[in-house]
Design an enzyme around this catalytic site. Structure first.
Site, PDB file in Angstrom:
ATOM      1  N   TYR A  69      -4.110   8.145  -7.388  1.00  0.00           N
ATOM      2  CA  TYR A  69      -3.221   7.199  -6.713  1.00  0.00           C
ATOM      3  C   TYR A  69      -3.647   7.014  -5.254  1.00  0.00           C
ATOM      4  O   TYR A  69      -3.752   5.881  -4.760  1.00  0.00           O
ATOM      5  CB  TYR A  69      -1.779   7.695  -6.778  1.00  0.00           C
ATOM      6  CG  TYR A  69      -0.797   6.829  -6.028  1.00  0.00           C
ATOM      7  CD1 TYR A  69      -0.324   5.648  -6.580  1.00  0.00           C
ATOM      8  CD2 TYR A  69      -0.350   7.189  -4.759  1.00  0.00           C
ATOM      9  CE1 TYR A  69       0.569   4.837  -5.889  1.00  0.00           C
ATOM     10  CE2 TYR A  69       0.542   6.396  -4.064  1.00  0.00           C
ATOM     11  CZ  TYR A  69       1.000   5.222  -4.634  1.00  0.00           C
ATOM     12  OH  TYR A  69       1.887   4.433  -3.941  1.00  0.00           O
ATOM     13  N   SER A 113       0.870  -1.170   0.000  1.00  0.00           N
ATOM     14  CA  SER A 113       0.000   0.000   0.000  1.00  0.00           C
ATOM     15  C   SER A 113       0.911   1.225   0.000  1.00  0.00           C
ATOM     16  O   SER A 113       1.863   1.282  -0.772  1.00  0.00           O
ATOM     17  CB  SER A 113      -0.930  -0.036   1.217  1.00  0.00           C
ATOM     18  OG  SER A 113      -1.765   1.098   1.257  1.00  0.00           O
ATOM     19  N   LYS A 147      -4.987   3.427  -3.236  1.00  0.00           N
ATOM     20  CA  LYS A 147      -4.396   2.871  -2.027  1.00  0.00           C
ATOM     21  C   LYS A 147      -5.390   2.830  -0.870  1.00  0.00           C
ATOM     22  O   LYS A 147      -5.357   1.896  -0.056  1.00  0.00           O
ATOM     23  CB  LYS A 147      -3.137   3.668  -1.634  1.00  0.00           C
ATOM     24  CG  LYS A 147      -2.006   3.529  -2.654  1.00  0.00           C
ATOM     25  CD  LYS A 147      -1.636   2.063  -2.903  1.00  0.00           C
ATOM     26  CE  LYS A 147      -0.472   1.913  -3.851  1.00  0.00           C
ATOM     27  NZ  LYS A 147      -0.107   0.497  -4.121  1.00  0.00           N
TER      28      LYS A 147
END
Length: 272
Positions: free
Chosen positions: A149, A135, A153
């Site tokens: 992004y 992660s 995550k």
């Protein structure tokens, strides 16, 4: 200690390469995958039969299942499965195109999902195993100009925390690896970038100024922590990598708790 069999995606460079190297150095066996298998040849040349290099694009679900099946068949078991393949998309939320956003999720989120789904039957059948997922500190707090992004995550964090509660009864452990800033291709050749809009130029300049002089960690420095986690009897659900992560998380959670508490009366009244 009995040697372990590892399956690692994104093993051509960065964290994946460092962790594969660390496992092989101590006598474990590794199935190392990458989109460009030629990048894995140095590992094969150095460690011989202890490493099985495989070409793999994690966005191809059928290919992921085939690769995991081949890994199990080759070494007989899978002890450590690491979903590490991923990349960054730099740009504001408004600048991100549909194609860029979908591609980011296909690799970072769905690629992780496919690896987990492919590995789970094997781990359950053999009575246990350990799934690690790369992660990021960006899965705990967010950073401007990396919104898509960040979102992938955060999605990975929710997915894997849920899986940990579902799979623990089968002896399967799950750990989310949350690195801070490291000197990898995450900022370089592997990254994608949006077409910039001038209205965000000032924001970008502020971020650039804040990042000036920042010292990045070396991926190889994380190997000892990863080995400790995979050898632990009770591995953690989450592991930060790097000194800056915990202070940043504490600050973010303190701010969240403060806001929730400030609005507690309204929240309670909403119960009806």
């Amino acid at each position: 200690m009995t040697s372990k069999v590892w399956f690692i995606t994104g093993a051509s460079r960065g964290f994946g390469r460092a962790w594969a190297q660390a496992a092989l150095e101590r006598g474990d066996r590794v199935v190392a995958t990458a989109r460009s298998p030629e990048a894995l040849q140095p590992l094969a040349e150095q460690y011989g039969d202890a490493v099985q290099p495989l070409a793999l694009d994690v966005t191809d679900r059928a290919a992921v299942f085939a690769a995991v099946d081949a890994a199990k068949a080759h070494f007989g078991r899978l002890d450590v499965v690491i979903s590490n393949a991923g990349y960054a998309l730099f740009g504001t939320v408004e600048e991100s195109t549909e194609a860029q956003a979908r591609a980011q999720f296909e690799t970072n989120l769905f690629g992780t999902l496919w690896v987990a789904q492919a590995a789970l039957p094997h781990l359950r059948e053999q009575g246990g195993g350990h799934l690690l997922v790369t992660s990021s500190i960006a899965g705990v707090i967010t950073f401007p100009t990396a919104g898509i992004y960040n979102a992938t995550k955060w999605a990975v964090e929710g997915l894997m925390e849920t899986l940990a509660s579902e799979a623990s009864a089968f002896g399967i452990r799950v750990t989310l690896i949350e690195p801070g800033g490291y000197d990898t291709d995450w900022r370089g050749a592997s990254a994608a970038t949006t077409v910039p809009m001038s209205v965000y130029d000032e924001l970008r300049q502020k971020i650039k100024a804040l990042s000036a002089g920042r010292v990045l960690g070396q991926p190889s420095a994380t190997s000892a922590a990863i080995l400790a986690v995979v050898d632990a009897q009770e591995p953690p659900l989450r592991l930060f990598l790097g000194k800056a992560c915990l202070p940043s998380a504490k600050q973010a959670y303190a701010q969240r708790l403060s806001v929730w508490e400030a609005w507690a009366a309204e929240s309670d009244a909403a119960q009806g």
